[in-house]
Design a protein around this motif. Structure first.
Motif, PDB file in Angstrom:
ATOM      1  N   GLU A   1      61.505 -25.218 -35.345  1.00  0.00           N
ATOM      2  CA  GLU A   1      61.502 -23.763 -35.251  1.00  0.00           C
ATOM      3  C   GLU A   1      61.398 -23.131 -36.630  1.00  0.00           C
ATOM      4  OE1 GLU A   1      64.725 -22.123 -33.073  1.00  0.00           O
ATOM      5  OE2 GLU A   1      63.903 -22.695 -31.108  1.00  0.00           O
ATOM      6  N   PRO A   2      60.777 -21.960 -36.727  1.00  0.00           N
ATOM      7  CA  PRO A   2      60.707 -21.277 -38.017  1.00  0.00           C
ATOM      8  C   PRO A   2      62.099 -21.008 -38.580  1.00  0.00           C
ATOM      9  CG  PRO A   2      59.178 -20.295 -36.453  1.00  0.00           C
ATOM     10  CD  PRO A   2      60.008 -21.260 -35.674  1.00  0.00           C
ATOM     11  N   LEU A   3      62.203 -21.090 -39.909  1.00  0.00           N
ATOM     12  CA  LEU A   3      63.470 -20.871 -40.594  1.00  0.00           C
ATOM     13  C   LEU A   3      63.438 -19.521 -41.293  1.00  0.00           C
ATOM     14  CD1 LEU A   3      63.946 -24.395 -42.228  1.00  0.00           C
ATOM     15  CD2 LEU A   3      64.926 -23.546 -40.077  1.00  0.00           C
ATOM     16  N   ALA A   4      64.554 -18.786 -41.184  1.00  0.00           N
ATOM     17  CA  ALA A   4      64.638 -17.468 -41.806  1.00  0.00           C
ATOM     18  C   ALA A   4      64.443 -17.575 -43.313  1.00  0.00           C
ATOM     19  CB  ALA A   4      65.985 -16.828 -41.490  1.00  0.00           C
ATOM     20  N   ALA A   5      63.647 -16.662 -43.871  1.00  0.00           N
ATOM     21  CA  ALA A   5      63.368 -16.616 -45.313  1.00  0.00           C
ATOM     22  C   ALA A   5      63.427 -15.160 -45.755  1.00  0.00           C
ATOM     23  CB  ALA A   5      62.003 -17.230 -45.610  1.00  0.00           C
ATOM     24  N   PRO A   6      64.619 -14.658 -46.097  1.00  0.00           N
ATOM     25  CA  PRO A   6      64.770 -13.245 -46.467  1.00  0.00           C
ATOM     26  C   PRO A   6      63.876 -12.815 -47.627  1.00  0.00           C
ATOM     27  CG  PRO A   6      66.916 -14.235 -46.051  1.00  0.00           C
ATOM     28  CD  PRO A   6      65.925 -15.354 -46.032  1.00  0.00           C
ATOM     29  N   ALA A   7      63.461 -13.755 -48.485  1.00  0.00           N
ATOM     30  CA  ALA A   7      62.579 -13.391 -49.596  1.00  0.00           C
ATOM     31  C   ALA A   7      61.238 -12.868 -49.097  1.00  0.00           C
ATOM     32  CB  ALA A   7      62.352 -14.601 -50.502  1.00  0.00           C
ATOM     33  N   LEU A   8      60.910 -13.145 -47.823  1.00  0.00           N
ATOM     34  CA  LEU A   8      59.637 -12.715 -47.265  1.00  0.00           C
ATOM     35  C   LEU A   8      59.774 -11.473 -46.389  1.00  0.00           C
ATOM     36  CD1 LEU A   8      58.215 -16.196 -46.160  1.00  0.00           C
ATOM     37  CD2 LEU A   8      58.024 -15.055 -48.375  1.00  0.00           C
ATOM     38  N   ASP A   9      60.971 -10.909 -46.321  1.00  0.00           N
ATOM     39  CA  ASP A   9      61.168  -9.742 -45.462  1.00  0.00           C
ATOM     40  C   ASP A   9      60.356  -8.524 -45.904  1.00  0.00           C
ATOM     41  OD1 ASP A   9      62.909 -11.311 -44.038  1.00  0.00           O
ATOM     42  OD2 ASP A   9      64.728 -10.215 -44.607  1.00  0.00           O
ATOM     43  N   PRO A  10      60.281  -8.189 -47.189  1.00  0.00           N
ATOM     44  CA  PRO A  10      59.566  -6.962 -47.579  1.00  0.00           C
ATOM     45  C   PRO A  10      58.058  -7.080 -47.332  1.00  0.00           C
ATOM     46  CG  PRO A  10      61.066  -7.685 -49.322  1.00  0.00           C
ATOM     47  CD  PRO A  10      60.954  -8.812 -48.340  1.00  0.00           C
ATOM     48  N   ALA A  11      57.469  -6.009 -46.836  1.00  0.00           N
ATOM     49  CA  ALA A  11      56.016  -5.973 -46.673  1.00  0.00           C
ATOM     50  C   ALA A  11      55.363  -6.065 -48.046  1.00  0.00           C
ATOM     51  CB  ALA A  11      55.590  -4.689 -45.980  1.00  0.00           C
ATOM     52  N   GLY A  12      54.230  -6.760 -48.120  1.00  0.00           N
ATOM     53  CA  GLY A  12      53.513  -6.886 -49.390  1.00  0.00           C
ATOM     54  C   GLY A  12      53.858  -8.116 -50.185  1.00  0.00           C
ATOM     55  N   VAL A  13      54.852  -8.892 -49.753  1.00  0.00           N
ATOM     56  CA  VAL A  13      55.192 -10.140 -50.434  1.00  0.00           C
ATOM     57  C   VAL A  13      54.228 -11.227 -49.980  1.00  0.00           C
ATOM     58  CG1 VAL A  13      56.941 -11.958 -50.652  1.00  0.00           C
ATOM     59  CG2 VAL A  13      57.615  -9.561 -50.753  1.00  0.00           C
ATOM     60  N   ALA A  14      53.749 -12.018 -50.933  1.00  0.00           N
ATOM     61  CA  ALA A  14      52.806 -13.098 -50.640  1.00  0.00           C
ATOM     62  C   ALA A  14      53.480 -14.447 -50.847  1.00  0.00           C
ATOM     63  CB  ALA A  14      51.577 -12.988 -51.541  1.00  0.00           C
ATOM     64  N   VAL A  15      52.924 -15.467 -50.213  1.00  0.00           N
ATOM     65  CA  VAL A  15      53.448 -16.829 -50.323  1.00  0.00           C
ATOM     66  C   VAL A  15      52.370 -17.719 -50.901  1.00  0.00           C
ATOM     67  CG1 VAL A  15      54.360 -18.809 -49.062  1.00  0.00           C
ATOM     68  CG2 VAL A  15      54.949 -16.487 -48.336  1.00  0.00           C
ATOM     69  N   VAL A  16      52.729 -18.472 -51.948  1.00  0.00           N
ATOM     70  CA  VAL A  16      51.850 -19.491 -52.520  1.00  0.00           C
ATOM     71  C   VAL A  16      52.693 -20.738 -52.695  1.00  0.00           C
ATOM     72  CG1 VAL A  16      50.151 -20.041 -54.284  1.00  0.00           C
ATOM     73  CG2 VAL A  16      50.694 -17.650 -53.813  1.00  0.00           C
ATOM     74  N   GLY A  17      52.445 -21.761 -51.886  1.00  0.00           N
ATOM     75  CA  GLY A  17      53.263 -22.959 -51.955  1.00  0.00           C
ATOM     76  C   GLY A  17      54.710 -22.645 -51.601  1.00  0.00           C
ATOM     77  N   GLU A  18      55.634 -22.961 -52.506  1.00  0.00           N
ATOM     78  CA  GLU A  18      57.062 -22.730 -52.285  1.00  0.00           C
ATOM     79  C   GLU A  18      57.544 -21.438 -52.939  1.00  0.00           C
ATOM     80  OE1 GLU A  18      59.361 -24.521 -50.499  1.00  0.00           O
ATOM     81  OE2 GLU A  18      57.627 -25.633 -49.735  1.00  0.00           O
ATOM     82  N   GLN A  19      56.608 -20.605 -53.402  1.00  0.00           N
ATOM     83  CA  GLN A  19      56.984 -19.388 -54.113  1.00  0.00           C
ATOM     84  C   GLN A  19      56.599 -18.151 -53.305  1.00  0.00           C
ATOM     85  OE1 GLN A  19      55.150 -21.913 -55.934  1.00  0.00           O
ATOM     86  NE2 GLN A  19      57.209 -22.678 -56.389  1.00  0.00           N
ATOM     87  N   ALA A  20      57.478 -17.151 -53.342  1.00  0.00           N
ATOM     88  CA  ALA A  20      57.207 -15.832 -52.778  1.00  0.00           C
ATOM     89  C   ALA A  20      57.042 -14.872 -53.941  1.00  0.00           C
ATOM     90  CB  ALA A  20      58.349 -15.382 -51.875  1.00  0.00           C
ATOM     91  N   VAL A  21      55.943 -14.102 -53.935  1.00  0.00           N
ATOM     92  CA  VAL A  21      55.646 -13.219 -55.053  1.00  0.00           C
ATOM     93  C   VAL A  21      55.479 -11.792 -54.542  1.00  0.00           C
ATOM     94  CG1 VAL A  21      54.090 -12.733 -56.976  1.00  0.00           C
ATOM     95  CG2 VAL A  21      54.476 -15.102 -56.263  1.00  0.00           C
ATOM     96  N   GLY A  22      56.169 -10.866 -55.177  1.00  0.00           N
ATOM     97  CA  GLY A  22      56.035  -9.456 -54.840  1.00  0.00           C
ATOM     98  C   GLY A  22      56.083  -8.634 -56.112  1.00  0.00           C
ATOM     99  N   VAL A  23      55.822  -7.341 -55.994  1.00  0.00           N
ATOM    100  CA  VAL A  23      55.867  -6.432 -57.132  1.00  0.00           C
ATOM    101  C   VAL A  23      56.917  -5.361 -56.847  1.00  0.00           C
ATOM    102  CG1 VAL A  23      54.588  -4.801 -58.554  1.00  0.00           C
ATOM    103  CG2 VAL A  23      53.443  -6.836 -57.655  1.00  0.00           C
TER     104      VAL A  23
END
Length: 418
Positions: A285-307
């Motif tokens: 099952e998918p695992l919660a990842a609060p770092a990805l909650d904000p709109a506009g955040v991107a995922v590359v590999g194991e990193q979440a990147v936002g501005v």
């Protein structure tokens, strides 16, 4: 002396029959189903290493294939040109046409280019030669009422119902969905692995996972559920919905290798982006990842990147811990990503490329060519093989306007190396 009356009638009848036969032959040649394959006549180009910056301005959206060619879509044609970093579109390197079916989607993996047609036909081409590798019959595509813009971006960058999935055993599966059916096709041979019925317009496709599953959103029984279908067998391995999530889910794939294929995460929300939550995809099952909650955040590999406030911030997808910061951007946003690169766009339309692991600046260039300027808004976009392609829209954007009003120039797509 003329012909006797009876003979004149016979000659006239023969002439009429010959004319009708000639017209029938012409009509058959024009309207009969056909395909025209024009293979490559030159050498397969080498992979270039252009300096960062704008390399081309194009009238149609390119799909970068094998790091060597640009592949384009027309209404009844898929074709390629070279070099990949050419300033303008050039004479086709190879071309493939079908009639009367229309082209509905194109995807590529390695040196294989697969086109999908309105009659459900799938045709795989060898990118190095343009020759047909295989043909197969897939599900008939869903009839779309969306406006098809002249760049063809939707056909090559986000084709509906056409996804690629890499399996753990090294095979790549082409997953094809239509109105009432879905199928899985082995990319190397065109062999159909499975076919299954779908419930109808109460279900939609989201993308594929990096672990070999087709993601669907099924609202046929009421509350929307996310289903995970094994790309190798076609069997639904699990159904899931976010705890406490809204009945009317909006699901966005994140961290996809290309388009909506090979995705690493999801973001779920309600209508209007209410209660957005991020989730990491894996074998369970998918695992919660609060770092990805904000709109506009991107995922590359194991990193979440936002501005945030003009500062690019990299975090661990799983723990949320901050890994790096990159300042000095001013107003900016994440534009798109590709493996090993995250691309940001500043207010002045500078393209900034960062290393997602360290935040190190890889390149920065202004997305301007000739006298076009930077007074435009980005539309559809694509990133692969170290390149970024972006549609340039005229400001203010009129989504209902014709192509001449909608796009900045006749060569609306800008291509940059990063």
């Amino acid at each position: 002396m003329g012909f006797p009356r009876g003979r004149r009638r016979l000659v006239l009848a023969v002439a009429v029959l010959l004319a009708v036969a000639a017209v029938a032959v012409v009509v058959h040649r024009v309207l009969a189903p056909a395909e025209v394959s024009t293979p490559a006549r030159g050498d397969y180009p080498a992979t270039p290493q252009p300096a960062p910056g704008v390399v081309g301005r194009l009238p149609v959206a390119p799909l970068i294939v094998d790091g060597r060619l640009r592949v384009y879509a027309a209404h009844r044609q898929v074709y390629a040109d070279r070099p990949v970093d050419g300033r303008h579109r050039t004479t086709p390197y190879w071309s493939y046409r079908r009639w009367p079916a229309g082209l509905t989607g194109v995807v590529a993996s390695g040196s294989t280019v697969v086109s999908r047609w309105s009659d459900g036909r799938l045709v795989a081409l060898d990118a190095s030669t343009g020759r047909v590798q295989w043909r197969a019959d897939g599900p008939v595509p869903v009839r779309s009422t969306a406006v098809v813009r002249r760049t063809g971006a939707a056909t090559v960058w986000n084709p509906s119902g056409l996804f690629l999935t890499d399996l753990p055993d090294g095979r790549t599966v082409l997953t094809v969905t239509g109105d009432t059916q879905a199928s899985g096709v082995e990319l190397s041979s065109g062999r159909e692995l499975w076919r299954t019925d779908l419930p109808g317009d109460c279900r939609s496709d989201i993308g594929t996972t990096a672990t070999g599953q087709l993601i669907g959103l099924d609202a046929c029984a009421g509350s929307a559920m996310i289903e995970f279908r094994d790309a190798a067998t076609g069997l639904v391995g699990g159904r899931w919905r976010p705890p406490g999530g809204p009945d009317d889910l909006v699901v966005t794939p994140l961290g996809c290798r290309t388009g909506r294929s090979g995705c690493l995460a999801l973001r779920t929300a309600g209508p209007g982006d209410a209660g957005g939550r991020g989730w990491v995809l894996g074998s369970g099952e998918p695992l919660a990842a609060p770092a990805l909650d904000p709109a506009g955040v991107a995922v590359v590999g194991e990193q979440a990147v936002g501005v945030v406030d003009g500062v690019a911030v990299g975090r661990s997808v799983r723990s949320g811990a901050e890994l790096w910061r990159h300042t000095g951007l001013g107003p900016a946003r994440v534009l798109t990503t590709q493996p090993g690169r995250v691309h940001l766009l500043t207010e002045a339309n500078d393209l900034v490329t960062l290393d997602p692991v360290s935040g190190r600046l890889l390149s920065r260039s202004t997305l301007n060519v000739g006298s076009d300027g930077t007074g435009w808004t980005p539309g559809a976009m694509w990133a692969d093989a170290g390149y970024v392609a972006v549609e340039r829209l005229r400001e203010p954007v009129d989504p209902n306007g014709g192509d001449q009003r909608y796009y900045l120039t006749s060569e609306a797509v800008i291509l940059a190396a990063t």
